[in-house]
Design an enzyme around this catalytic site. Structure first.
Site, PDB file in Angstrom:
ATOM      1  N   HIS A  95      -8.867  -6.543   3.417  1.00  0.00           N
ATOM      2  CA  HIS A  95      -9.026  -6.878   2.004  1.00  0.00           C
ATOM      3  C   HIS A  95      -8.287  -5.895   1.108  1.00  0.00           C
ATOM      4  O   HIS A  95      -7.970  -4.772   1.507  1.00  0.00           O
ATOM      5  CB  HIS A  95     -10.511  -6.895   1.608  1.00  0.00           C
ATOM      6  N   ASP A 106      -9.009  -4.240  -2.678  1.00  0.00           N
ATOM      7  CA  ASP A 106     -10.235  -4.088  -3.462  1.00  0.00           C
ATOM      8  C   ASP A 106     -10.197  -4.884  -4.766  1.00  0.00           C
ATOM      9  O   ASP A 106      -9.166  -4.938  -5.452  1.00  0.00           O
ATOM     10  CB  ASP A 106     -10.484  -2.610  -3.804  1.00  0.00           C
ATOM     11  N   HIS A 134      -6.765  -3.063   3.329  1.00  0.00           N
ATOM     12  CA  HIS A 134      -7.376  -2.127   4.279  1.00  0.00           C
ATOM     13  C   HIS A 134      -8.543  -2.767   5.002  1.00  0.00           C
ATOM     14  O   HIS A 134      -9.020  -3.843   4.610  1.00  0.00           O
ATOM     15  CB  HIS A 134      -7.767  -0.817   3.583  1.00  0.00           C
ATOM     16  N   ARG A 145     -16.197   6.568  -3.245  1.00  0.00           N
ATOM     17  CA  ARG A 145     -14.945   5.968  -3.722  1.00  0.00           C
ATOM     18  C   ARG A 145     -14.856   5.976  -5.237  1.00  0.00           C
ATOM     19  O   ARG A 145     -15.812   5.621  -5.927  1.00  0.00           O
ATOM     20  CB  ARG A 145     -14.831   4.524  -3.232  1.00  0.00           C
TER      21      ARG A 145
END
Ligand SMILES: O=C(O)CCC(=O)C(=O)O
Ligand SMILES: [Fe+2]
Length: 277
Positions: free
Chosen positions: A97, A99, A253, A268
């Site tokens: 995917h 983000d 990723h 994150r």
């Protein structure tokens, strides 16, 4: 301090040494990182024991930060999202995917700090969307360039995973209202480098708008598998205090789900980007 950049693979990934990211980032290293990110698409820094505030201020040098509608946050630092296997089911990150492509302006990039990692396992892979696009035949490239695709938050955040308490359900429903499905071009031109990249991902892309459903399913299936060919990827084996910084405009990723029941905790910061074109 001199900065060393060591590429990991031809298509994607480099290790950056010679910087202390717990300190404010000065202009010269800032520009060097910006350049390296364009060249290598994901950068890795070792031994960076950043606090949430330090991580946020590093990420903020590159743009405003996004507050995620679903994932939990560090208390007092809402721009830092917490991926803690003791708290959240993070299995949905074990899919290729990019983000937050359900946003009108998906993330420019993200800064991920490894707080606690398993003894082994729990690697993350990144794939270069420009390498994937470049490897397609010219007729297919031309065909794809005229298309748009729909991205939907609920594809990766199904209700049954996130709505099992009244608060979680309310947050989920709000997230759905705030984030209706969006269309983006199937081929995105990077706003700085000008490189073209495939901009569909298995995590959020539900269909190619101009095709019939069966055509869309078949083509997306091909593009999803093509985009993650090993030649376009890099795989990172984490140590605690490693930090990764990826360009979310031109990569995908995949967080490998092979380490449970060991605990893994990541923080994150997500940097807001521009509208894909
Ligand atoms: O946990 C990881 O390694 C990556 C998870 C992920 O997909 C993300 O932080 O965007
Ligand atoms: Fe992700």
């Amino acid at each position: 301090m001199s900065l060393h950049i060591t590429p990991l693979n031809p298509a994607i990934g480099a290790v950056v040494e010679g910087l202390d990211l717990t300190r404010p980032l000065e202009d010269r290293p800032y520009r060097a990182i910006e350049r390296a990110l364009l060249d290598h698409q994901v950068l890795f820094f070792r031994d960076q024991p950043v606090t949430p505030a330090q991580q946020a201020s590093f990420a903020q040098r590159f743009g405003d930060l996004h507050i995620h509608p679903i994932f939990p946050q560090v208390e007092g630092q809402p721009e830092i999202l917490v991926l803690d296997t003791a708290v959240t089911d993070v299995r949905d990150n074990a899919i290729w995917h990019t983000d937050v492509t359900f946003l009108e302006t998906p993330a420019l990039g993200a800064v991920l700090s490894a707080r606690q990692v398993p003894d082994y396992g729990g690697d993350t892979l990144w794939a270069s969307s420009s390498a994937a696009f470049d490897a397609l035949s010219e007729p297919l490239q031309c065909f794809l360039e005229g298309l748009t695709a729909t991205h939907d938050l609920t594809r990766s955040f199904p209700l049954e995973r996130f709505g099992n308490t009244p608060e979680a359900l309310a947050r989920y429903e709000q997230a759905r209202r705030d984030n209706p499905p969006r269309s983006h071009p199937v081929v995105r031109t990077h706003p700085v480098s000008g490189r073209k990249g495939l901009f569909v991902n298995e995590g959020f892309t539900t269909r190619i708008d101009q095709l019939q459903p069966a055509e869309s399913d078949a083509l997306l299936g091909y593009l999803f598998s093509h985009a993650s060919r090993p030649e376009f990827t890099v795989r990172w084996r984490w140590k605690a205090n490693d930090l990764a910084f990826w360009d979310n405009r031109i990569t995908q990723h995949y967080a490998v789900d092979d380490y449970r029941p060991q605990r893994r905790v990541m923080h994150r910061a997500t940097i807001l980007g521009d509208r894909p074109r």
